[in-house]
Scaffold this active site. Structure first.
Site, PDB file in Angstrom:
ATOM      1  N   ASP A  72      -1.344   1.352  -0.956  1.00 38.83           N
ATOM      2  CA  ASP A  72      -0.065   1.958  -1.309  1.00 38.83           C
ATOM      3  C   ASP A  72      -0.091   2.077  -2.827  1.00 38.83           C
ATOM      4  O   ASP A  72       0.032   1.073  -3.535  1.00 38.83           O
ATOM      5  CB  ASP A  72       1.101   1.075  -0.851  1.00 38.83           C
ATOM      6  CG  ASP A  72       2.471   1.689  -1.173  1.00 38.83           C
ATOM      7  OD1 ASP A  72       2.525   2.585  -2.027  1.00 38.83           O
ATOM      8  OD2 ASP A  72       3.466   1.260  -0.581  1.00 38.83           O
ATOM      9  N   HIS A  73      -0.282   3.300  -3.327  1.00 38.76           N
ATOM     10  CA  HIS A  73      -0.550   3.433  -4.758  1.00 38.76           C
ATOM     11  C   HIS A  73       0.605   2.951  -5.625  1.00 38.76           C
ATOM     12  O   HIS A  73       0.409   2.607  -6.790  1.00 38.76           O
ATOM     13  CB  HIS A  73      -0.920   4.881  -5.107  1.00 38.76           C
ATOM     14  CG  HIS A  73       0.221   5.849  -5.027  1.00 38.76           C
ATOM     15  ND1 HIS A  73       0.550   6.521  -3.873  1.00 38.76           N
ATOM     16  CD2 HIS A  73       1.114   6.264  -5.960  1.00 38.76           C
ATOM     17  CE1 HIS A  73       1.585   7.306  -4.100  1.00 38.76           C
ATOM     18  NE2 HIS A  73       1.954   7.163  -5.352  1.00 38.76           N
ATOM     19  N   HIS A 116       6.490   2.874   0.516  1.00 38.08           N
ATOM     20  CA  HIS A 116       6.867   2.682  -0.890  1.00 38.08           C
ATOM     21  C   HIS A 116       8.204   1.951  -1.037  1.00 38.08           C
ATOM     22  O   HIS A 116       8.302   0.941  -1.740  1.00 38.08           O
ATOM     23  CB  HIS A 116       6.974   4.028  -1.614  1.00 38.08           C
ATOM     24  CG  HIS A 116       5.715   4.826  -1.629  1.00 38.08           C
ATOM     25  ND1 HIS A 116       4.463   4.259  -1.487  1.00 38.08           N
ATOM     26  CD2 HIS A 116       5.493   6.155  -1.766  1.00 38.08           C
ATOM     27  CE1 HIS A 116       3.546   5.209  -1.550  1.00 38.08           C
ATOM     28  NE2 HIS A 116       4.148   6.358  -1.716  1.00 38.08           N
TER      29      HIS A 116
END
Length: 498
Positions: free
Chosen positions: A190-191, A253
């Protein structure tokens, strides 16, 4: 290279020799994020001394042509100035293989290239596989990797979001992945978790004695988390029509940012200790009722001075689509620290501006003697964490206006990464790729985290199935549907607008 540059990524040691195998190497993710991140790591001398990259994709092209495209991508997207010597040192270890992902002869060619790199580049049989492919291709690629897994050296796999489409598919995918990989070899990326400001949230709380004592229901009135995007679906109708905002942003996110904000102090900062605390938050969350969730879809409007089409007018979108491009919810974490404290979260496309923030609003002072003269100039204290685009932290406090009399106004104490540190802020993918090479999973999501997130999303989506929404219900360039404002207003609060 000068190793003081390494400080920005918190380097403890260099990774083991290894080969990074990128499946889907001809796609935008590789061009915009992965190869520029590899260049930044090479620029700082952070890659292993013996390192190689194998790009795997369906596009027919020789390695030379692939590298030409990557050179242009680095010049366009990398945060560092282009240096031919740095790029060429990286390019020496790059190979490209064109193949279908389920093609046995093609996968054999990938294996042959990796064995050649073990001999010529000294990569020692260590493999880091990156799945930069559509979600429907995950099972095929993982199976091909697993069936050809080397006995010598370590093997790890990085899986891009979304991990599954719902709880059932996430569990099915986990079962399949675990046939060949242990949990500590699976890196669900999950960047957002690689962004410096998200990591700084833990430092802000746990390295500063003034914050942790007030980080609770006694002092915090509510929390707002916003993930706003000004862009549309950018030609990704095939993916977005199946995912929508709740699966694309909310499931990963937003819930990860909430878990990091609400978590208890871990016993240390090892991967399992941090993730154990995040899971506790996710398990303590109430499933929101229908009145506590709002969904929306954008219509025509103006964004940054440009007229843009409605979602249903985007190429590839069903003209009667009921896919949501916006979701807002009021959530509660039912534990000792946060009981009865609302967490208002929202995410959407084609909003007024690009912004990801976490706002912790504290309770008002019980009896300020200057309340009558302060009027609207004095607002509650807010600790605002800017995740993107301008990384930093801002604290809103009341201060006296210079001059005679006691006039109070809210002012901001700001900390911006760009001004406080000479080193530019690392891109999220730099940190995450480096951590995966090191085997550090702290900033990656664990299987039980993913399952808890899907449980919440499945419950919300299940409730949506009982009614048909009226879309579009907000204009592009605004801040979402009117019902989103009502969600907060009925509690006597409002969304932050700046």
């Amino acid at each position: 290279m000068s190793n003081p540059l390494a400080a920005g990524l918190g380097l403890r040691r260099k990774p083991d020799p290894c080969a990074l195998v990128v499946f889907g190497a001809s796609g935008d993710l590789t061009k915009r994020k992965l190869f520029p991140a590899l260049y930044a790591l090479a620029y700082r001398g952070l890659l292993p001394d013996r390192f190689a990259v194998v790009g795997v994709a369906r596009t027919e092209q020789p390695t030379r042509q692939f590298l030409t495209g990557m050179r242009a991508a680095v010049k366009q997207y990398a945060r560092d100035p282009f240096r031919s010597d740095v790029f060429e040192s990286l390019a020496e270890g790059v190979r490209y293989v064109a193949t279908e992902f389920d093609d046995d002869p093609g996968e054999d060619r990938v294996g042959d290239v990796l064995e050649e790199l073990d001999r010529t580049r000294g990569t020692a049989g260590n493999r880091l596989h990156y799945l930069a492919v559509p979600p429907q291709a995950f099972p095929t690629v993982v199976r091909e990797i697993g069936e050809r897994r080397e006995r010598e050296g370590w093997a790890r796999v990085i899986v891009e979001k979304p991990f599954g489409h719902d709880l059932a598919s996430a569990r099915e995918l986990s079962t399949m992945v675990q046939r060949w990989f242990r949990e500590d070899e699976v890196f669900r990326i999950d960047h957002y978790l690689g962004k410096e400001t998200v990591q700084n949230l833990m430092a802000l709380r746990f390295a500063n004695g003034i914050f942790e004592p007030i980080w609770n229901r006694q002092m915090v009135d509510h929390v707002q988390i916003t993930v706003a995007e000004s862009m549309g679906i950018e030609g990704r109708a095939g993916y977005y029509e199946r995912a929508g905002a709740i699966r694309d942003i909310f499931q990963n996110h937003l819930l990860q940012l909430l878990a990091l904000t609400a978590m208890e102090p871990p016993i240390d900062f090892t991967a399992d200790a941090v993730r154990n605390e995040k899971v506790k938050v996710l398990r303590a969350m109430h499933t929101p009722g229908p009145k506590s969730v709002v969904r929306g879809q954008y219509g025509r409007g103006w964004v940054e001075g440009e007229e843009v089409p409605a979602y249903r007018e985007e190429p590839g979108v069903d003209p009667s689509s009921t896919t949501e491009t916006y979701v807002a919810a009021k959530l509660y974490v039912d534990n000792w620290r946060w009981a009865d404290t609302p967490f208002y979260v929202r995410a959407g496309k084609r909003l007024a501006r690009r912004e990801t923030t976490i706002a912790i609003q504290f309770k008002r002072a019980p009896h300020p003697p200057f309340e009558a003269i302060a009027g609207e100039g004095l607002r509650p204290n807010v600790l605002l964490i800017h995740v993107q685009p301008d990384e930093g932290v801002s604290l809103a406090i009341g201060a006296k206006v210079p001059g005679a009399g006691m006039q109070i106004r809210t002012v901001h104490m700001d900390f911006l990464y760009g001004g406080a540190f000479r080193e530019s802020v690392p891109e999220a993918y730099e940190r995450l790729i480096l951590d995966a090479m090191l085997g550090d999973a702290t900033l990656f999501t664990r299987e039980d985290e993913v399952e808890e997130q899907w449980k919440l999303v499945d419950a919300v989506v299940g409730a949506w199935g009982r009614d048909k929404p009226t879309f579009p219900n907000y204009p592009a360039g605004g801040w979402g549907p009117a019902r989103s404002d009502e969600l907060v207003h009925r509690d006597g609060r409002s969304w932050r607008r700046h």
